[in-house]
Design a protein around this motif. Structure first.
Motif, PDB file in Angstrom:
ATOM      1  N   LYS A  64     -38.276  80.927  51.012  1.00 55.49           N
ATOM      2  CA  LYS A  64     -37.875  81.236  49.547  1.00 55.49           C
ATOM      3  C   LYS A  64     -37.741  79.639  48.948  1.00 55.49           C
ATOM      4  O   LYS A  64     -38.501  79.406  48.061  1.00 55.49           O
ATOM      5  N   ASP A  65     -37.125  78.625  49.627  1.00 58.40           N
ATOM      6  CA  ASP A  65     -37.279  77.347  48.932  1.00 58.40           C
ATOM      7  C   ASP A  65     -38.381  76.286  49.669  1.00 58.40           C
ATOM      8  O   ASP A  65     -38.256  75.196  49.343  1.00 58.40           O
ATOM      9  N   SER A  66     -39.439  76.923  50.301  1.00 57.84           N
ATOM     10  CA  SER A  66     -40.315  76.059  50.737  1.00 57.84           C
ATOM     11  C   SER A  66     -40.247  74.792  51.647  1.00 57.84           C
ATOM     12  O   SER A  66     -40.685  73.703  51.393  1.00 57.84           O
ATOM     13  N   ILE A  67     -39.155  75.169  52.550  1.00 54.54           N
ATOM     14  CA  ILE A  67     -38.509  74.037  53.492  1.00 54.54           C
ATOM     15  C   ILE A  67     -39.237  74.020  54.877  1.00 54.54           C
ATOM     16  O   ILE A  67     -39.037  75.270  55.520  1.00 54.54           O
ATOM     17  N   LEU A  68     -39.873  73.166  55.193  1.00 56.43           N
ATOM     18  CA  LEU A  68     -40.619  73.231  56.260  1.00 56.43           C
ATOM     19  C   LEU A  68     -39.805  72.969  57.612  1.00 56.43           C
ATOM     20  O   LEU A  68     -38.682  72.109  57.386  1.00 56.43           O
ATOM     21  N   HIS A  69     -40.230  73.545  58.668  1.00 58.60           N
ATOM     22  CA  HIS A  69     -39.494  73.217  59.977  1.00 58.60           C
ATOM     23  C   HIS A  69     -39.850  71.573  60.435  1.00 58.60           C
ATOM     24  O   HIS A  69     -40.949  70.928  60.130  1.00 58.60           O
ATOM     25  N   ASP A  70     -38.645  70.932  61.033  1.00 59.39           N
ATOM     26  CA  ASP A  70     -38.971  69.832  61.672  1.00 59.39           C
ATOM     27  C   ASP A  70     -38.379  69.569  63.139  1.00 59.39           C
ATOM     28  O   ASP A  70     -37.942  70.911  63.524  1.00 59.39           O
ATOM     29  N   GLN A  71     -38.453  68.694  63.771  1.00 55.71           N
ATOM     30  CA  GLN A  71     -37.531  68.660  64.933  1.00 55.71           C
ATOM     31  C   GLN A  71     -36.089  68.845  64.995  1.00 55.71           C
ATOM     32  O   GLN A  71     -35.301  69.178  66.137  1.00 55.71           O
ATOM     33  N   HIS A  72     -35.464  68.953  63.685  1.00 60.23           N
ATOM     34  CA  HIS A  72     -34.048  69.101  63.717  1.00 60.23           C
ATOM     35  C   HIS A  72     -33.640  70.521  63.455  1.00 60.23           C
ATOM     36  O   HIS A  72     -32.346  70.701  63.251  1.00 60.23           O
ATOM     37  N   SER A  73     -34.573  71.388  63.062  1.00 59.51           N
ATOM     38  CA  SER A  73     -34.361  72.543  62.903  1.00 59.51           C
ATOM     39  C   SER A  73     -33.218  73.378  63.740  1.00 59.51           C
ATOM     40  O   SER A  73     -33.271  73.100  65.010  1.00 59.51           O
ATOM     41  N   VAL A  74     -32.246  74.113  63.236  1.00 58.62           N
ATOM     42  CA  VAL A  74     -31.267  74.834  63.934  1.00 58.62           C
ATOM     43  C   VAL A  74     -31.472  76.131  64.104  1.00 58.62           C
ATOM     44  O   VAL A  74     -31.617  76.875  63.123  1.00 58.62           O
ATOM     45  N   PHE A  75     -31.573  76.921  65.316  1.00 57.19           N
ATOM     46  CA  PHE A  75     -32.038  78.360  65.602  1.00 57.19           C
ATOM     47  C   PHE A  75     -30.872  78.789  66.235  1.00 57.19           C
ATOM     48  O   PHE A  75     -30.244  78.352  67.203  1.00 57.19           O
ATOM     49  N   GLN A  76     -30.521  80.119  66.039  1.00 58.54           N
ATOM     50  CA  GLN A  76     -30.130  81.071  67.059  1.00 58.54           C
ATOM     51  C   GLN A  76     -30.664  81.119  68.213  1.00 58.54           C
ATOM     52  O   GLN A  76     -31.839  81.436  68.183  1.00 58.54           O
ATOM     53  N   LEU A  77     -29.933  81.186  69.411  1.00 56.23           N
ATOM     54  CA  LEU A  77     -30.769  81.231  70.825  1.00 56.23           C
ATOM     55  C   LEU A  77     -30.907  82.828  71.184  1.00 56.23           C
ATOM     56  O   LEU A  77     -31.950  83.041  71.922  1.00 56.23           O
ATOM     57  N   GLY A  78     -29.954  83.516  70.918  1.00 51.54           N
ATOM     58  CA  GLY A  78     -30.024  84.622  71.513  1.00 51.54           C
ATOM     59  C   GLY A  78     -29.787  84.746  73.009  1.00 51.54           C
ATOM     60  O   GLY A  78     -28.925  83.826  73.358  1.00 51.54           O
ATOM     61  N   SER A  79     -30.444  85.144  74.011  1.00 55.15           N
ATOM     62  CA  SER A  79     -30.127  85.519  75.416  1.00 55.15           C
ATOM     63  C   SER A  79     -30.380  84.235  76.134  1.00 55.15           C
ATOM     64  O   SER A  79     -29.929  84.061  77.385  1.00 55.15           O
ATOM     65  N   VAL A  80     -30.946  83.234  75.574  1.00 56.77           N
ATOM     66  CA  VAL A  80     -30.837  81.648  76.349  1.00 56.77           C
ATOM     67  C   VAL A  80     -29.523  81.299  76.475  1.00 56.77           C
ATOM     68  O   VAL A  80     -29.274  80.637  77.390  1.00 56.77           O
ATOM     69  N   THR A  81     -28.583  81.882  75.773  1.00 56.74           N
ATOM     70  CA  THR A  81     -27.164  81.322  75.950  1.00 56.74           C
ATOM     71  C   THR A  81     -26.681  81.858  77.465  1.00 56.74           C
ATOM     72  O   THR A  81     -25.898  81.285  77.922  1.00 56.74           O
ATOM     73  N   LYS A  82     -27.324  82.984  77.974  1.00 59.56           N
ATOM     74  CA  LYS A  82     -26.781  83.420  79.312  1.00 59.56           C
ATOM     75  C   LYS A  82     -26.687  82.404  80.636  1.00 59.56           C
ATOM     76  O   LYS A  82     -25.987  82.511  81.381  1.00 59.56           O
ATOM     77  N   GLN A  83     -27.792  81.457  80.148  1.00 60.90           N
ATOM     78  CA  GLN A  83     -27.746  80.207  81.367  1.00 60.90           C
ATOM     79  C   GLN A  83     -26.712  79.442  81.248  1.00 60.90           C
ATOM     80  O   GLN A  83     -25.978  78.876  82.280  1.00 60.90           O
ATOM     81  N   PHE A  84     -26.234  79.291  80.162  1.00 58.09           N
ATOM     82  CA  PHE A  84     -24.919  78.396  79.803  1.00 58.09           C
ATOM     83  C   PHE A  84     -23.563  79.060  80.306  1.00 58.09           C
ATOM     84  O   PHE A  84     -22.828  78.539  81.090  1.00 58.09           O
ATOM     85  N   THR A  85     -23.586  80.461  80.120  1.00 59.49           N
ATOM     86  CA  THR A  85     -22.362  81.378  80.533  1.00 59.49           C
ATOM     87  C   THR A  85     -22.274  81.304  82.023  1.00 59.49           C
ATOM     88  O   THR A  85     -21.261  81.029  82.406  1.00 59.49           O
ATOM     89  N   ALA A  86     -23.554  81.622  82.566  1.00 60.27           N
ATOM     90  CA  ALA A  86     -23.458  81.737  84.004  1.00 60.27           C
ATOM     91  C   ALA A  86     -23.229  80.224  84.781  1.00 60.27           C
ATOM     92  O   ALA A  86     -22.260  80.248  85.663  1.00 60.27           O
ATOM     93  N   SER A  87     -23.554  78.994  84.004  1.00 63.83           N
ATOM     94  CA  SER A  87     -23.404  77.732  84.732  1.00 63.83           C
ATOM     95  C   SER A  87     -21.737  77.477  84.527  1.00 63.83           C
ATOM     96  O   SER A  87     -21.194  76.620  85.390  1.00 63.83           O
ATOM     97  N   ILE A  88     -21.138  78.097  83.496  1.00 64.01           N
ATOM     98  CA  ILE A  88     -19.977  77.793  83.339  1.00 64.01           C
ATOM     99  C   ILE A  88     -18.925  78.501  84.319  1.00 64.01           C
ATOM    100  O   ILE A  88     -18.101  78.142  85.127  1.00 64.01           O
ATOM    101  N   VAL A  89     -19.410  79.867  84.676  1.00 64.67           N
ATOM    102  CA  VAL A  89     -18.827  80.535  85.722  1.00 64.67           C
ATOM    103  C   VAL A  89     -18.862  79.755  86.905  1.00 64.67           C
ATOM    104  O   VAL A  89     -18.226  79.586  87.761  1.00 64.67           O
ATOM    105  N   LEU A  90     -20.048  79.253  87.307  1.00 65.19           N
ATOM    106  CA  LEU A  90     -20.173  78.466  88.672  1.00 65.19           C
ATOM    107  C   LEU A  90     -19.449  77.309  88.531  1.00 65.19           C
ATOM    108  O   LEU A  90     -19.120  76.699  89.642  1.00 65.19           O
ATOM    109  N   LYS A  91     -19.213  76.643  87.615  1.00 65.06           N
ATOM    110  CA  LYS A  91     -18.483  75.425  87.236  1.00 65.06           C
ATOM    111  C   LYS A  91     -16.978  75.529  87.634  1.00 65.06           C
ATOM    112  O   LYS A  91     -16.461  74.854  88.269  1.00 65.06           O
ATOM    113  N   LEU A  92     -16.480  76.939  87.251  1.00 66.72           N
ATOM    114  CA  LEU A  92     -15.243  77.265  87.276  1.00 66.72           C
ATOM    115  C   LEU A  92     -15.014  77.640  88.799  1.00 66.72           C
ATOM    116  O   LEU A  92     -13.843  77.380  89.532  1.00 66.72           O
ATOM    117  N   GLN A  93     -16.178  78.170  89.365  1.00 67.36           N
ATOM    118  CA  GLN A  93     -16.120  78.481  90.889  1.00 67.36           C
ATOM    119  C   GLN A  93     -15.795  77.194  91.714  1.00 67.36           C
ATOM    120  O   GLN A  93     -14.804  76.824  92.542  1.00 67.36           O
TER     121      GLN A  93
END
Length: 450
Positions: A64-93
């Motif tokens: 709508k505002d004709s703003i282009l992407h660059d290296q700093h654009s912020v996105f929702q990741l969806g299920s890429v989150t799962k590797q962070f969750t799994a790593s926290i579980v293993l860290k707590l172990q």
């Protein structure tokens, strides 16, 4: 003979060097070709052995505002989150705050069959617990609203298990939501705070977080259900209390590269924990990662899909290669693009996406293709003409416009698929063939019911 061998060796070195120098340009040409066809819109990072070969934005952060992407654009990741969750579980172990063989009844007393489901089952999608994102009414009407722990668990708690835990694989966001609640119980801190303390803070992932709905950042990307040359359809933001430990993280390509580097250095989880996470259980899945192979190398990866966003992250740890693609519309092409990226990196054959040119057919001639076509007893496609365009609607899916390349031959822009209509000896349309994902799926035209 020695001089000949030496000269040949020198030529090989020069050829390898020339290929290496061409890689960034080839990568940029590849992504540009996909972006020009509205099949990629976002930011890409490709790195090898500590060198960033490509880090660039393509298309619009905000249409709508004709703003282009660059290296700093912020996105929702969806299920890429799962590797962070799994790593926290293993860290707590590692810290002996939990064990992955713990039964979930320890954390959720009275949970049906909780004594037969372990944290390992949740991590590896072998619990058999119903996946709450399979609930169409909830996904259509509730995902943008904050939801309590009790409300989320109620979506799947009393659903029957799909199979005996540990015997089969079935992807379950519900299982990863439970892992987030377990992390909170084991630490006495909210899941989000734990991830910040153990991962985001130490790695200085300063552009990563959870509550995308309320993120106030000019670099925040707008998510779209679809994006074409004719316009874009904005998507609602999925609330972080809904996607939670299964998919709530937002981030940037740069922050995710820091995460890749930490895996090589074992700075967050130990080598032993990482090995455990990257051990296949069922269907190539470990703990939060898919383990596959490409060019004879082990690649660990995960994709993510959430309203308005698709993500993909892959690492070949042996060669210190990292590929991150973050896209702000519902995009089925990231897996194919990633394979082409790896082909460039390993000097294997690949092809740029074919530019298909649409032609105009008279609206009257489109009527001959209308009707219901059966590809299987459970899958049909209904073709209609609306506003002078041929539209196909598969069973339980949204309609999509088809574009003619020539008579009887059509293609879709929303997905990488083509349709060829077939004719009988009298030249009447009697069937179709759907070409998608390397498959040919024939369908017969159903007779018109009285």
């Amino acid at each position: 003979m020695k001089k000949t061998s030496s000269a040949l060796f020198t030529l090989l070195l020069l050829a390898a060097s020339a290929h290496s120098q061409q890689i960034p340009a080839r990568l940029d040409t590849l992504i540009t070709a996909w972006a020009d066809q509205y099949k990629f819109n976002g930011t890409v990072l490709v790195a090898r052995k500590g060198e960033i070969l490509l880090h660039k934005g393509y298309g619009y952060r905000n249409v709508k505002d004709s703003i282009l992407h660059d290296q700093h654009s912020v996105f929702q990741l969806g299920s890429v989150t799962k590797q962070f969750t799994a790593s926290i579980v293993l860290k707590l172990q590692e810290e002996r705050k939990l064990g992955i063989q713990d039964k979930i009844s320890k954390y959720f007393p009275g949970y049906p069959k909780g004594d037969s489901i372990t944290i390992t089952n949740l991590l590896s999608h072998t619990s058999g617990i119903y996946n709450y994102t399979n609930d169409p009414a909830f996904m259509a009407n509730e995902v943008s609203k904050p939801a309590s722990r009790e409300k989320m668990i109620a979506l799947f708690r009393d659903k029957p298990l799909q199979f005996s835990p540990g015997t089969q694989y079935s992807y379950s966001n519900s299982g990863y939501s439970l892992l987030g609640y377990i992390i909170a119980d084991a630490t006495g801190m909210p899941y989000e705070q734990v991830v910040r303390r153990y991962i985001f803070g130490p790695l200085q992932m300063t552009h990563s977080g959870f509550d995308f709905t309320h993120l106030s950042n000019p670099e925040k990307a707008t998510g779209y259900f679809n994006l074409t040359e004719s316009g874009a359809m904005p998507a609602p933001i999925v609330d972080s209390s809904v996607s939670y430990a299964a998919g709530a993280i937002y981030s940037t390509t740069g922050d995710l590269y820091k995460w890749h580097q930490s895996l090589l250095q074992h700075s967050i989880i130990s080598a032993a924990s990482l090995k455990q996470a990257l051990t296949r259980y069922k269907d190539k899945y470990g703990f939060g990662w898919i383990i596959d192979s490409i060019a004879g190398k082990e690649v660990v990866l995960h994709g993510g899909g959430i309203h308005g966003f698709n993500s993909f992250m892959a690492s070949i740890l042996e060669d210190d290669i990292c590929v991150v693609m973050l896209n702000n519309f519902s995009n089925p092409h990231l897996d194919k693009i990633s394979k082409d990226i790896f082909a460039i990196l390993y000097n294997l054959p690949y092809q740029l996406p074919k530019q298909r040119i649409a032609i105009a057919l008279p609206a009257g001639s489109l009527e001959q293709y209308t009707g219901v076509y059966e590809l299987s007893p459970a899958f049909r496609i209904t073709f209609t003409v609306k506003d002078g365009k041929l539209t196909g609607q598969p069973t339980n899916q949204s309609p999509a416009t088809l574009y003619a390349e020539r008579e009887d031959h059509f293609f879709l822009k929303a997905v990488d698929a083509q349709v060829r209509f077939t004719r009988d000896s009298s030249h009447h349309v009697n069937g179709m063939i759907l070409y998608q994902n390397g498959r040919e799926m024939p369908g017969r035209k159903m007779p018109i019911e009285d």
